[in-house]
Design a protein around this motif. Structure first.
Motif, PDB file in Angstrom:
ATOM      1  N   PHE A  78       3.347 -35.846 -22.467  1.00  0.00           N
ATOM      2  CA  PHE A  78       2.627 -34.572 -22.477  1.00  0.00           C
ATOM      3  C   PHE A  78       3.368 -33.526 -21.650  1.00  0.00           C
ATOM      4  CE2 PHE A  78      -0.877 -37.391 -23.578  1.00  0.00           C
ATOM      5  CZ  PHE A  78      -1.600 -36.646 -24.494  1.00  0.00           C
ATOM      6  N   GLU A  79       3.351 -32.302 -22.130  1.00  0.00           N
ATOM      7  CA  GLU A  79       3.759 -31.160 -21.319  1.00  0.00           C
ATOM      8  C   GLU A  79       2.534 -30.387 -20.851  1.00  0.00           C
ATOM      9  OE1 GLU A  79       6.512 -28.746 -23.425  1.00  0.00           O
ATOM     10  OE2 GLU A  79       8.103 -30.277 -23.459  1.00  0.00           O
ATOM     11  N   THR A  80       1.504 -30.388 -21.687  1.00  0.00           N
ATOM     12  CA  THR A  80       0.232 -29.756 -21.346  1.00  0.00           C
ATOM     13  C   THR A  80      -0.911 -30.669 -21.786  1.00  0.00           C
ATOM     14  OG1 THR A  80       0.087 -28.565 -23.459  1.00  0.00           O
ATOM     15  CG2 THR A  80       1.187 -27.432 -21.625  1.00  0.00           C
ATOM     16  N   VAL A  81      -2.053 -30.533 -21.110  1.00  0.00           N
ATOM     17  CA  VAL A  81      -3.249 -31.307 -21.459  1.00  0.00           C
ATOM     18  C   VAL A  81      -4.422 -30.337 -21.545  1.00  0.00           C
ATOM     19  CG1 VAL A  81      -4.793 -33.191 -20.824  1.00  0.00           C
ATOM     20  CG2 VAL A  81      -2.361 -33.318 -20.225  1.00  0.00           C
ATOM     21  N   PRO A  82      -5.128 -30.293 -22.688  1.00  0.00           N
ATOM     22  CA  PRO A  82      -6.256 -29.366 -22.828  1.00  0.00           C
ATOM     23  C   PRO A  82      -7.503 -29.864 -22.100  1.00  0.00           C
ATOM     24  CG  PRO A  82      -6.041 -30.704 -24.804  1.00  0.00           C
ATOM     25  CD  PRO A  82      -4.875 -31.061 -23.923  1.00  0.00           C
ATOM     26  N   ASN A  83      -8.441 -28.964 -21.900  1.00  0.00           N
ATOM     27  CA  ASN A  83      -9.742 -29.282 -21.286  1.00  0.00           C
ATOM     28  C   ASN A  83      -9.586 -30.006 -19.948  1.00  0.00           C
ATOM     29  OD1 ASN A  83     -11.575 -28.246 -23.344  1.00  0.00           O
ATOM     30  ND2 ASN A  83     -10.758 -29.888 -24.641  1.00  0.00           N
ATOM     31  N   ALA A  84      -8.657 -29.503 -19.138  1.00  0.00           N
ATOM     32  CA  ALA A  84      -8.398 -30.112 -17.830  1.00  0.00           C
ATOM     33  C   ALA A  84      -9.330 -29.512 -16.781  1.00  0.00           C
ATOM     34  CB  ALA A  84      -6.940 -29.916 -17.438  1.00  0.00           C
ATOM     35  N   GLY A 137     -13.462 -30.262 -14.903  1.00  0.00           N
ATOM     36  CA  GLY A 137     -14.513 -31.254 -14.735  1.00  0.00           C
ATOM     37  C   GLY A 137     -13.965 -32.668 -14.779  1.00  0.00           C
ATOM     38  N   LEU A 138     -14.590 -33.518 -15.606  1.00  0.00           N
ATOM     39  CA  LEU A 138     -14.113 -34.894 -15.725  1.00  0.00           C
ATOM     40  C   LEU A 138     -12.720 -34.953 -16.338  1.00  0.00           C
ATOM     41  CD1 LEU A 138     -17.335 -36.815 -16.848  1.00  0.00           C
ATOM     42  CD2 LEU A 138     -16.338 -36.628 -14.564  1.00  0.00           C
ATOM     43  N   GLY A 139     -12.367 -33.949 -17.136  1.00  0.00           N
ATOM     44  CA  GLY A 139     -11.006 -33.880 -17.659  1.00  0.00           C
ATOM     45  C   GLY A 139      -9.989 -33.702 -16.548  1.00  0.00           C
ATOM     46  N   ALA A 140     -10.333 -32.926 -15.535  1.00  0.00           N
ATOM     47  CA  ALA A 140      -9.455 -32.759 -14.374  1.00  0.00           C
ATOM     48  C   ALA A 140      -9.474 -34.000 -13.494  1.00  0.00           C
ATOM     49  CB  ALA A 140      -9.888 -31.532 -13.566  1.00  0.00           C
ATOM     50  N   LEU A 141     -10.634 -34.617 -13.370  1.00  0.00           N
ATOM     51  CA  LEU A 141     -10.760 -35.825 -12.552  1.00  0.00           C
ATOM     52  C   LEU A 141      -9.846 -36.932 -13.052  1.00  0.00           C
ATOM     53  CD1 LEU A 141     -12.531 -37.378 -10.322  1.00  0.00           C
ATOM     54  CD2 LEU A 141     -13.824 -38.210 -12.277  1.00  0.00           C
ATOM     55  N   ILE A 142      -9.810 -37.136 -14.366  1.00  0.00           N
ATOM     56  CA  ILE A 142      -9.016 -38.233 -14.901  1.00  0.00           C
ATOM     57  C   ILE A 142      -7.523 -37.954 -14.747  1.00  0.00           C
ATOM     58  CG2 ILE A 142      -8.827 -37.467 -17.317  1.00  0.00           C
ATOM     59  CD1 ILE A 142      -9.585 -41.021 -16.013  1.00  0.00           C
ATOM     60  N   ILE A 143      -7.111 -36.691 -14.858  1.00  0.00           N
ATOM     61  CA  ILE A 143      -5.706 -36.350 -14.627  1.00  0.00           C
ATOM     62  C   ILE A 143      -5.347 -36.593 -13.166  1.00  0.00           C
ATOM     63  CG2 ILE A 143      -4.023 -34.470 -14.614  1.00  0.00           C
ATOM     64  CD1 ILE A 143      -5.532 -33.289 -17.021  1.00  0.00           C
ATOM     65  N   SER A 144      -6.274 -36.271 -12.270  1.00  0.00           N
ATOM     66  CA  SER A 144      -6.050 -36.527 -10.848  1.00  0.00           C
ATOM     67  C   SER A 144      -5.840 -38.013 -10.586  1.00  0.00           C
ATOM     68  CB  SER A 144      -7.234 -36.007 -10.034  1.00  0.00           C
ATOM     69  OG  SER A 144      -7.109 -36.344  -8.673  1.00  0.00           O
ATOM     70  N   MET A 145      -6.616 -38.856 -11.266  1.00  0.00           N
ATOM     71  CA  MET A 145      -6.455 -40.302 -11.101  1.00  0.00           C
ATOM     72  C   MET A 145      -5.065 -40.759 -11.547  1.00  0.00           C
ATOM     73  SD  MET A 145     -10.122 -41.905 -12.256  1.00  0.00           S
ATOM     74  CE  MET A 145     -11.505 -41.955 -11.097  1.00  0.00           C
ATOM     75  N   ILE A 146      -4.580 -40.177 -12.633  1.00  0.00           N
ATOM     76  CA  ILE A 146      -3.245 -40.534 -13.115  1.00  0.00           C
ATOM     77  C   ILE A 146      -2.182 -40.049 -12.134  1.00  0.00           C
ATOM     78  CG2 ILE A 146      -1.607 -40.269 -15.009  1.00  0.00           C
ATOM     79  CD1 ILE A 146      -4.070 -39.757 -16.842  1.00  0.00           C
ATOM     80  N   LEU A 147      -2.363 -38.834 -11.618  1.00  0.00           N
ATOM     81  CA  LEU A 147      -1.408 -38.293 -10.648  1.00  0.00           C
ATOM     82  C   LEU A 147      -1.349 -39.137  -9.380  1.00  0.00           C
ATOM     83  CD1 LEU A 147      -1.971 -34.413 -10.874  1.00  0.00           C
ATOM     84  CD2 LEU A 147      -0.014 -35.731 -11.713  1.00  0.00           C
ATOM     85  N   HIS A 188     -11.487 -44.622 -21.272  1.00  0.00           N
ATOM     86  CA  HIS A 188     -11.362 -44.016 -22.596  1.00  0.00           C
ATOM     87  C   HIS A 188     -10.913 -42.557 -22.516  1.00  0.00           C
ATOM     88  CE1 HIS A 188     -12.639 -47.135 -25.426  1.00  0.00           C
ATOM     89  NE2 HIS A 188     -13.442 -47.567 -24.467  1.00  0.00           N
ATOM     90  N   LEU A 189     -11.265 -41.860 -21.441  1.00  0.00           N
ATOM     91  CA  LEU A 189     -10.741 -40.507 -21.276  1.00  0.00           C
ATOM     92  C   LEU A 189      -9.219 -40.535 -21.164  1.00  0.00           C
ATOM     93  CD1 LEU A 189     -13.158 -38.605 -18.834  1.00  0.00           C
ATOM     94  CD2 LEU A 189     -12.947 -38.363 -21.315  1.00  0.00           C
ATOM     95  N   GLN A 190      -8.689 -41.545 -20.489  1.00  0.00           N
ATOM     96  CA  GLN A 190      -7.231 -41.678 -20.393  1.00  0.00           C
ATOM     97  C   GLN A 190      -6.622 -42.034 -21.741  1.00  0.00           C
ATOM     98  OE1 GLN A 190      -5.216 -43.576 -17.086  1.00  0.00           O
ATOM     99  NE2 GLN A 190      -7.181 -43.915 -16.066  1.00  0.00           N
ATOM    100  N   LEU A 243      -6.579 -39.048 -24.057  1.00  0.00           N
ATOM    101  CA  LEU A 243      -6.127 -37.807 -23.442  1.00  0.00           C
ATOM    102  C   LEU A 243      -5.476 -36.913 -24.502  1.00  0.00           C
ATOM    103  CD1 LEU A 243      -6.139 -36.861 -20.436  1.00  0.00           C
ATOM    104  CD2 LEU A 243      -3.710 -37.451 -20.370  1.00  0.00           C
ATOM    105  N   GLY A 244      -5.905 -35.664 -24.537  1.00  0.00           N
ATOM    106  CA  GLY A 244      -5.353 -34.724 -25.504  1.00  0.00           C
ATOM    107  C   GLY A 244      -5.924 -34.866 -26.898  1.00  0.00           C
TER     108      GLY A 244
END
Length: 327
Positions: free
Chosen positions: A89-95, A97-107, A147-149, A152-153
């Motif tokens: 991914f270069e970009t991820v939509p709907n980042a 709320g929980l969309g941001a939370l799951i990206i934070s977990m990956i980071l 499942h959000l992971q 993703l996208g």
């Protein structure tokens, strides 16, 4: 000697000044909230961080923390190697709320591999549920985050999973609520699990409305229901705390006084008051001690959390920020 006897005599009838009484209640409250025996009933800090109107800013700030280095980093290569679901991914939509939370977990995975300080988002469920086995609320939250992971996208797949799992989570939250209110299994741990599950479920409904491009009215109604239920649970929790919280006053020959706050979810060490406390008769009960606990932020937040969240939902569902892997 006369002065000491006079003070001892006055102790039996002279009331403690309000400011000293309040100070003593504050000290005892702080002792409880700072102790290892108080496990808290708060919503987890990671869930709170990504539930507000600024979740995108929180995520962007964390990205900068992870990828900030004295030497330039090959961010795409690092993400491809260590970023799991973010790879490719270069970009991820709907980042948001929980969309941001799951990206934070990956980071967090990337951050740990780079030796960076993490937010602790990946340990959110462990903090809320500890090592408890067979907890359905925890397992459903964990399954949804997985499942959000995986999706993703892919907003349509995320939407399908959200619709299914939120119904299952709602049913388990009802069982947990009834366990406390009907079956009499009230304690701080179960309350903490329920309130975090209810907050998470509301965020799922917000995410669903965002993906459906709906107005979020269902999430607003859910927040209203959860605030009503929380008010009832907190009232029962207060009665529970009154039954397990006790003040014991010990006096010694050297005219010192020790106030011991006993909290039967775990013992507390006593607080030693100044000797002049013997001048006054202690005039607060176990019930008043608990009432004072409820005036503190550690518990008082429960009176308006879901109401405040409901007021923000129309704005939250309109947020559709896109996360840039590399700024």
């Amino acid at each position: 000697m006369f002065l000491a006897e006079d003070k001892m005599h006055r102790w039996w009838w002279e009331p403690m000044p309000p400011e000293e009484r309040l100070a003593l209640l504050d000290v005892l409250s702080d002792a409880l909230f700072a102790s290892e025996q108080w496990h808290g009933i708060e919503i987890d800090s990671s869930l709170l961080s990504y539930s507000g109107l600024n979740s995108t800013d929180v995520l962007d700030s964390y990205r900068e923390q992870v990828f900030n280095d004295e030497e330039p980093l090959d961010v795409p290569s690092i993400v491809e190697k260590l970023g799991g679901a973010l790879a490719g991914f270069e970009t991820v939509p709907n980042a948001v709320g929980l969309g941001a939370l799951i990206i934070s977990m990956i980071l967090e995975i990337v951050g740990k591999s780079l030796g960076k300080k993490t937010m602790g988002t990946a340990e959110m469920l462990q903090r809320v549920f500890a090592e408890e086995k067979g907890n359905e609320v925890r397992d459903l939250m964990d399954e949804y985050l997985k499942h959000l992971q995986i999706n993703l996208g892919k907003p349509q797949l995320q939407l399908a999973e959200t619709r299914q799992i939120e119904l299952d989570l709602s049913a388990q939250l009802t069982r947990l609520k009834n366990s406390m209110l009907v079956d009499g299994h009230m304690n701080s741990m179960l309350l903490k699990q329920w309130v975090n599950g209810a907050a998470f479920h509301t965020q799922m409904l917000i995410h669903q409305a965002r993906l459906e491009e709906a107005d979020g009215s269902r999430a607003v109604r859910a927040a209203g229901v959860y605030q009503q239920q929380l008010n009832v649970i907190i009232d029962r929790y207060k009665k529970y705390l009154i039954g397990i919280t006790h003040i014991t006053i010990l006096t010694t020959r050297d005219q010192s006084t020790t106030y011991i706050l006993s909290f039967n979810e775990g013992p507390l060490s006593g607080y030693s008051a100044p000797w002049y406390a013997l001048q006054y008769k202690s005039q607060f009960t176990d019930t008043q001690m608990v009432e004072h606990l409820f005036s503190k932020q550690q518990i008082s937040w429960t009176t308006s959390y879901f109401t405040d969240l409901a007021a923000n939902i129309p704005t939250l569902v309109r947020q559709h920020a896109t996360f840039q892997i590399q700024n």
